[in-house]
Enzyme design. Structure first.
Site, mmCIF file in Angstrom:
data_model
loop_
_atom_site.group_PDB
_atom_site.id
_atom_site.type_symbol
_atom_site.label_atom_id
_atom_site.label_comp_id
_atom_site.label_asym_id
_atom_site.label_seq_id
_atom_site.Cartn_x
_atom_site.Cartn_y
_atom_site.Cartn_z
ATOM 1 N N PRO A 75 0.839 -1.206 0.000
ATOM 2 C CG PRO A 75 0.094 -0.927 2.213
ATOM 3 C CD PRO A 75 0.830 -1.886 1.311
ATOM 4 C CB SER A 104 -2.795 3.431 0.490
ATOM 5 O OG SER A 104 -2.795 4.288 1.613
ATOM 6 C CE1 TYR A 126 -0.804 4.513 8.446
ATOM 7 C CE2 TYR A 126 -1.931 4.592 6.331
ATOM 8 C CZ TYR A 126 -0.765 4.623 7.072
ATOM 9 O OH TYR A 126 0.449 4.768 6.437
ATOM 10 C CB THR A 152 -0.436 0.660 8.675
ATOM 11 O OG1 THR A 152 -0.759 0.416 7.306
ATOM 12 C CG2 THR A 152 0.957 1.259 8.782
ATOM 13 C CE LYS A 216 3.056 -2.089 4.413
ATOM 14 N NZ LYS A 216 3.356 -0.738 4.914
ATOM 15 C CB SER A 238 6.686 -3.641 6.621
ATOM 16 O OG SER A 238 6.727 -2.349 6.044
ATOM 17 C CG HIS A 240 5.530 2.980 6.839
ATOM 18 N ND1 HIS A 240 4.361 2.724 7.515
ATOM 19 C CD2 HIS A 240 5.200 3.869 5.870
ATOM 20 C CE1 HIS A 240 3.373 3.430 6.980
ATOM 21 N NE2 HIS A 240 3.855 4.132 5.974
ATOM 22 N NE ARG A 243 6.895 7.004 2.864
ATOM 23 C CZ ARG A 243 7.070 7.962 1.952
ATOM 24 N NH1 ARG A 243 8.184 7.970 1.248
ATOM 25 N NH2 ARG A 243 6.172 8.894 1.738
ATOM 26 C CB VAL A 274 11.869 -6.269 -2.857
ATOM 27 C CG1 VAL A 274 11.829 -7.259 -4.018
ATOM 28 C CG2 VAL A 274 11.806 -6.978 -1.518
ATOM 29 N N GLY A 294 6.940 -1.496 -2.966
ATOM 30 C CA GLY A 294 6.318 -0.178 -2.860
ATOM 31 C C GLY A 294 6.785 0.752 -3.958
HETATM 32 C C1 LIG Z 1 5.070 7.108 -1.056
HETATM 33 C C2 LIG Z 1 4.785 6.021 -0.066
HETATM 34 C C3 LIG Z 1 3.553 5.974 0.554
HETATM 35 C C4 LIG Z 1 3.267 4.947 1.461
HETATM 36 N N1 LIG Z 1 2.012 4.882 2.006
HETATM 37 C C5 LIG Z 1 1.712 3.849 2.843
HETATM 38 C C6 LIG Z 1 0.392 3.696 3.352
HETATM 39 O O1 LIG Z 1 -0.511 4.468 3.040
HETATM 40 N N2 LIG Z 1 0.164 2.660 4.199
HETATM 41 C C7 LIG Z 1 1.145 1.769 4.557
HETATM 42 O O2 LIG Z 1 0.900 0.852 5.326
HETATM 43 N N3 LIG Z 1 2.394 1.888 4.049
HETATM 44 C C8 LIG Z 1 2.693 2.888 3.209
HETATM 45 N N4 LIG Z 1 3.954 2.972 2.681
HETATM 46 C C9 LIG Z 1 4.932 1.901 2.961
HETATM 47 C C10 LIG Z 1 4.805 0.782 1.930
HETATM 48 O O3 LIG Z 1 3.615 0.049 2.100
HETATM 49 C C11 LIG Z 1 5.960 -0.223 2.036
HETATM 50 O O4 LIG Z 1 6.069 -0.661 3.368
HETATM 51 C C12 LIG Z 1 7.301 0.317 1.564
HETATM 52 O O5 LIG Z 1 7.156 1.235 0.515
HETATM 53 C C13 LIG Z 1 8.140 -0.867 1.107
HETATM 54 O O6 LIG Z 1 9.391 -0.479 0.781
HETATM 55 P P1 LIG Z 1 9.922 -0.229 -0.741
HETATM 56 O O7 LIG Z 1 9.320 1.080 -1.150
HETATM 57 O O8 LIG Z 1 11.379 -0.185 -0.515
HETATM 58 O O9 LIG Z 1 9.458 -1.378 -1.606
HETATM 59 C C14 LIG Z 1 4.259 3.983 1.775
HETATM 60 C C15 LIG Z 1 5.499 4.047 1.145
HETATM 61 C C16 LIG Z 1 5.766 5.039 0.226
HETATM 62 C C17 LIG Z 1 7.101 5.044 -0.467
#
Ligand SMILES: Cc1cc2nc3c(=O)[nH]c(=O)nc-3n(C[C@H](O)[C@H](O)[C@H](O)COP(=O)(O)O)c2cc1C
Length: 343
Positions: A75, A104, A126, A152, A216, A238, A240, A243, A274, A294
């Site tokens: 997501p 998401s 969320y 999440t 997650k 994860s 995130h 982030r 990945v 992601g």
């Molecule tokens: C721009 C962006 C927005 C994201 N928004 C969400 C979100 O709304 N909910 C969530 O659980 N994770 C969110 N994530 C985390 C992703 O689900 C995921 O854990 C992460 O991007 C995986 O790493 P990767 O980008 O290296 O593949 C977000 C990540 C990015 C880059």
């Protein structure tokens, strides 16, 4: 360079720099963001030979969904920052690749429109302090056809995204809103991240919905055990995408502990860093049932809309199939941890 990495480089050229940084960036000094990828670079493969593996078969069943490959779209918020058609284009691309998309709650297209594409969908939730609102969002996602909820758990506060703070990027551009955050009167609510959430809230969700629930954002084995103890249907390792907690362990380094703790009782997925089929293979060999991606999907979306998403996922699957044969395995399920070494 893997195709996903190349896509990132090219996406930087086509996106507004502030939006690129929002999508690409991480929290703090971006140590965890970098380490998610570096952890894969630290591993090497110890292949087996002459095993008669034959033609690779990536097909995978995950919580009842038939997938062309064990790769699920994570997501991610705000796809319309990457492409005007946003999450609809992503869904078309994922469907073409035979994949599964997690939408998401922070999507810029309503779940009903994305579901119309016909792609297998999970919903990234969320939990909100207003349980009535959470229940309404869940009912909406279920009515639209989402097949599972991805809760999440790693966001008790908003991430401090260094690049966004530097740019002063705080709000979506005019004309874009989080379409799944509408209340019964179709007003858009603000997302509340809630540091008071506990496993009781997961138990409440479990009792509220008949949909499978995945948690997650699990890194600690004790949390993996708690997740299983609370009846969840899947655990997603994860951080995130680097982030949230900068300095958190890379997901690949956390994976074996979680796999051990879960002990096969529910599927374990991993996301974070990945970027190639070989990365996916390493995570699968170390016990993940599937990986999530992601940012690479967002780069594909920015570069070519649905076709770009399909290309990124297709490349990952092709690379995975190739690597599978080269390590002497036919199916992802044949992979074993002894194939991965840390020299
Ligand atoms: C721009 C962006 C927005 C994201 N928004 C969400 C979100 O709304 N909910 C969530 O659980 N994770 C969110 N994530 C985390 C992703 O689900 C995921 O854990 C992460 O991007 C995986 O790493 P990767 O980008 O290296 O593949 C977000 C990540 C990015 C880059």
């Amino acid at each position: 360079m893997s195709r996903a990495r190349e896509a990132e480089r090219r996406a930087r050229d086509v996106l507004d720099p502030v939006h690129f940084d929002f999508l690409a960036g991480g929290a703090g000094a971006e140590r965890t963001l970098a380490d998610n990828e570096a952890a894969f670079a630290r591993r090497r493969l110890l292949p087996r030979v002459l095993r008669g593996a034959g033609a690779p078969d990536l097909s995978t069943t995950l919580l009842g969904a038939e997938l062309a490959a064990p790769v699920v779209v994570a997501p991610t918020a705000f796809h319309r920052l990457a492409h005007p058609d946003g999450e609809v284009a992503t869904a078309v691309g994922v469907a073409a690749a035979g994949g599964l998309m997690t939408l998401s709650m922070m999507a810029t297209v309503a779940v009903e429109h994305v579901a119309d594409v016909g792609v297998p969908l999970w919903f990234g939730l969320y939990l909100q302090p207003d349980r009535g609102f959470t229940a309404a969002v869940v009912a909406r996602a279920q009515d639209a056809g989402c097949r599972a909820l991805v809760v999440t758990a790693d966001s008790p506060v908003r991430g401090r995204h260094t690049r966004d703070l530097a740019h002063g990027f705080r709000a979506l551009p005019e004309g874009m809103v989080c379409e799944n955050m509408r209340d019964a009167d179709w007003r858009v609510r603000d997302l509340v991240v809630d540091a008071d959430l506990t496993w009781d809230d997961v138990a409440w969700l479990r009792a509220t919905t008949s949909l499978p629930v995945l948690v997650k954002g699990v890194l600690h084995p004790a949390d993996a055990r708690l997740a299983v103890g609370h009846g969840v249907d899947g655990v997603i390792v994860s951080n995130h995408g680097g982030r949230q907690l900068d300095g958190a362990v890379s997901t690949l380094d956390a994976l074996p502990g979680v796999v051990d703790a879960v002990a096969g009782r529910v599927p374990v997925l991993l996301d974070g860093g990945v970027r190639s089929g070989t990365d996916a293979l390493v995570a699968l060999a170390l016990g993940a049932d599937a990986v999530m991606v992601g940012r690479p999907v967002l780069w594909g979306l920015a570069l070519g809309g649905a076709a770009g998403v399909r290309a990124v996922l297709g490349d990952l699957a092709d690379e995975l199939a190739h690597a599978l044969t080269l390590v002497g395995a036919r199916r992802p399920g044949d992979l074993t941890p002894d194939l991965v070494v840390t020299p």
